[in-house]
Design a protein around this motif. Structure first.
Motif, short mmCIF file in Angstrom:
data_model
loop_
_atom_site.label_atom_id
_atom_site.label_comp_id
_atom_site.label_asym_id
_atom_site.label_seq_id
_atom_site.Cartn_x
_atom_site.Cartn_y
_atom_site.Cartn_z
N LEU A 86 -84.84 -3.75 -21.49
CA LEU A 86 -83.43 -3.59 -21.85
C LEU A 86 -83.29 -2.85 -23.18
O LEU A 86 -82.46 -1.95 -23.33
CB LEU A 86 -82.75 -4.95 -21.94
N GLN A 145 -83.74 0.75 -22.98
CA GLN A 145 -82.54 1.41 -22.44
C GLN A 145 -81.37 1.36 -23.41
O GLN A 145 -80.26 1.74 -23.06
CB GLN A 145 -82.14 0.74 -21.12
N LYS A 170 -79.84 -1.26 -24.50
CA LYS A 170 -78.89 -2.26 -24.03
C LYS A 170 -79.16 -3.59 -24.73
O LYS A 170 -80.27 -3.83 -25.21
CB LYS A 170 -79.01 -2.44 -22.51
N SER A 177 -80.35 -7.22 -25.35
CA SER A 177 -81.48 -7.90 -24.71
C SER A 177 -81.04 -9.25 -24.14
O SER A 177 -81.58 -10.30 -24.48
CB SER A 177 -82.62 -8.09 -25.71
N ILE A 232 -80.61 -11.17 -20.60
CA ILE A 232 -81.09 -11.08 -19.22
C ILE A 232 -80.10 -11.76 -18.29
O ILE A 232 -79.71 -12.92 -18.51
CB ILE A 232 -82.47 -11.73 -19.09
N THR A 233 -79.66 -11.06 -17.26
CA THR A 233 -78.74 -11.59 -16.26
C THR A 233 -79.38 -11.50 -14.88
O THR A 233 -80.37 -10.78 -14.68
CB THR A 233 -77.42 -10.80 -16.25
N ASP A 289 -78.09 -10.10 -12.24
CA ASP A 289 -77.92 -8.74 -11.74
C ASP A 289 -79.04 -7.82 -12.23
O ASP A 289 -79.55 -6.98 -11.48
CB ASP A 289 -76.56 -8.17 -12.18
N PHE A 290 -79.41 -8.00 -13.50
CA PHE A 290 -80.50 -7.20 -14.05
C PHE A 290 -81.82 -7.53 -13.35
O PHE A 290 -82.62 -6.64 -13.03
CB PHE A 290 -80.63 -7.44 -15.55
N LYS A 341 -81.94 -5.87 -10.10
CA LYS A 341 -82.15 -4.42 -10.28
C LYS A 341 -83.63 -4.12 -10.51
O LYS A 341 -84.17 -3.16 -9.95
CB LYS A 341 -81.32 -3.93 -11.47
N VAL A 342 -84.29 -4.96 -11.34
CA VAL A 342 -85.72 -4.74 -11.60
C VAL A 342 -86.52 -4.96 -10.33
O VAL A 342 -87.46 -4.21 -10.02
CB VAL A 342 -86.22 -5.68 -12.72
N GLU A 387 -76.79 -16.15 -18.04
CA GLU A 387 -77.54 -15.21 -18.89
C GLU A 387 -78.57 -15.97 -19.70
O GLU A 387 -78.44 -17.17 -19.95
CB GLU A 387 -76.61 -14.42 -19.81
#
Length: 503
Positions: A227, A230, A232, A234, A236-237, A239-240, A243-244, A288
């Motif tokens: 994160l 990128q 963004k 840090s 963690i959700t 959705d993330f 995505k990973v 999160e």
């Protein structure tokens, strides 16, 4: 017993963690009422990979572990025995032949090795978080190791409930990704198995509840680094995590993983660790997770230190930095008094966030001159560099970003991108807090508290009106002129500043 000069002049402390994935050695000393890391050594032993289905640790795995410990032994010989803690965790809890390894390990290290129970490991992980992180008082702490996963709910330094599950990134890698294939089927099997293991304890934890979730294991650190890479926050959700997972499934084999921000060292076990973390998020309805500053090793370390629970974490960090970099603490206190004065006058009309936001603003008042020790001309850049790279116990990554933006912008031109890059508070609030910091520092330019008058500051639309005694302004022409010039700077933040004279 006679105290040696080493113990008197250089009290070193060491913690060695014989983990399932890696062996770690942390060496520290107390400096200016804080902990200074002197050395860190990490070796990827992957001890858990040497466990058979019958939980017998292979001779090869033991040999690799003992070789690593022989390296650690060299460093430990210089540290007082009472300042050393060596612990073993999940893999050696599981291994039926653990006694063979521990006896040999103690002979190599010349120190006792303590085998932690799952609950004891969990409790020390929680203490590591409590000693190094500032967060909501009631928190859930997660730690995914090589062969176990710990869940702890606590308040302050008190553990309310702790549990250790026999699932980890190394063992799950062997069970569900042994062929190296990152298929949807492999992920589904791993996530489902982890959810099945978590389900029996889910209700007990959820009934206690928590206000925030923290984690500091290698899996979570790796995800946070992705994160940050990128640019963004840090945080963690779920959705993330999804995505990973999708990104990983684009690679046909674990050996070919190449994700921006993910280290090659973590790549072999990122899929299994991710599957366990997804299961935790789904089972416990986690929204999160933020990265903690400490875990098991820090928990063991801080419990060795004297007066370890009596000092506020952030104040300990600030005091240590102030002493180390020779900050004018009297001036910093003056700046903080003016921050509080201006903040209290504008809080209602500006709808200012308090709590963590105000605490970080005051910390900026403490630390804005930290770079002066190097030189004056570029001291703001030096301050930003120091705070970017220093060990800031009690400040998470988002906190650090806001501190860096404030010390970079406390005077002179305002680079809006620095405000936009931080994530501790929303942009509008960050701009308001920065204005307060800049005004407080301007008012303290003489560095004499007895030269400051009573004053008022009022907001009308987007205009700030600062009312100061006319006589004081006449006696402080330079400060008056600098306050007038400040209007040009804060116009970049969408506000204007007007200096009003009062009889």
């Amino acid at each position: 017993m006679t105290t040696t000069s080493m113990e008197t002049l250089s009290p070193l402390y060491a913690v060695v963690d014989l983990g399932s994935n890696s062996f770690h050695m942390l060496i520290t000393r107390q400096l200016a009422d804080s902990v200074q890391v002197v050395d860190k050594v990490k070796r990827k032993v992957r001890l858990a990979a040497g466990l058979s289905e019958e939980n017998i640790l292979s001779e090869q795995a033991m040999a690799k572990g003992l070789e690593c410990l022989s390296f650690f032994a060299e460093r430990l010989q210089d540290i007082p025995e009472q300042n050393i803690r060596i612990v073993a965790t999940a893999t050696l809890r599981l291994a039926k032949n653990r006694a063979d390894f521990i006896v040999k390990a103690e002979a190599v290290l010349n120190h006792k090795v303590t085998l932690l129970s799952g609950i004891s490991e969990a409790e020390h992980i929680y203490l590591g978080v409590a000693h190094t992180s500032v967060s909501a008082n009631k928190r859930l702490v997660l730690d995914i190791g090589g062969a176990s996963t710990e869940l702890i709910v606590g308040r302050g330094f008190n553990v309310k409930k702790a549990h250790s599950l026999n699932l980890g990134c190394v063992t799950y890698n062997q069970q569900y990704f042994s062929d190296g294939t990152l298929s949807d089927e492999n992920f589904s099997r791993a996530i489902s198995a982890a959810e099945h293991a978590i389900a029996p304890i889910k209700t007990d934890f959820c009934d206690i509840g928590w206000q925030c979730v923290l984690g500091g294991s290698g899996t979570m650190q790796a995800l946070a680094e992705m994160l940050i890479y990128q640019h963004k926050p840090s945080v963690i959700t779920l959705d993330f995590l999804y995505k990973v997972q999708k990104q990983l499934q684009n690679f046909d084999n674990i050996n070919r993983i190449d994700l921006p921000g993910l280290s090659t060292e973590r790549s072999p076990v990122i899929a299994s660790g991710l599957a366990i973390l997804i299961a935790l998020f789904q089972q416990l309805s986690i929204k999160e997770l933020i990265l903690s500053s400490g875990a098991l090793r820090e928990g063991l370390l801080y419990e060795m230190l004297p007066n370890n629970r009596t000092t506020n974490i952030r104040q300990r960090t600030i005091r240590a930095l102030s002493q180390r970099f020779h900050i004018d603490q009297q001036h910093a206190e003056s700046v903080k008094r003016q921050i509080n004065t201006i903040f209290s006058q504008l809080k209602s009309s500006w709808d200012l966030p308090d709590g963590n936001a105000l605490a970080l603003l005051l910390a900026s008042g403490d630390l804005h001159e930290i770079g002066l020790l190097l030189e004056y001309k570029y001291h703001q850049q030096h301050s930003a560099y120091i705070l970017t790279h220093a060990d800031l116990a009690g400040f998470n990554q988002s906190d650090r970003q806001l501190l860096v933006s404030f010390v970079s912008l406390y005077k002179g031109d305002i680079n809006l991108s620095l405000i936009e890059q931080q994530s501790a508070v929303d942009d509008a609030s960050a701009k308001k807090l920065l204005i307060i910091l800049r005004l407080a520092i301007k008012l303290c330019r003489r560095r004499k508290d007895d030269e400051l008058p009573n004053y008022r500051i009022r907001l009308k639309d987007k205009a700030l009106n600062l009312y100061l005694p006319e006589a004081w302004l006449m006696q402080h022409a330079l400060i008056h002129d600098e306050l007038k010039q400040e209007n040009d700077h804060i116009s970049r933040l969408g506000y204007s500043l007007h200096i009003e004279c009062e009889k």
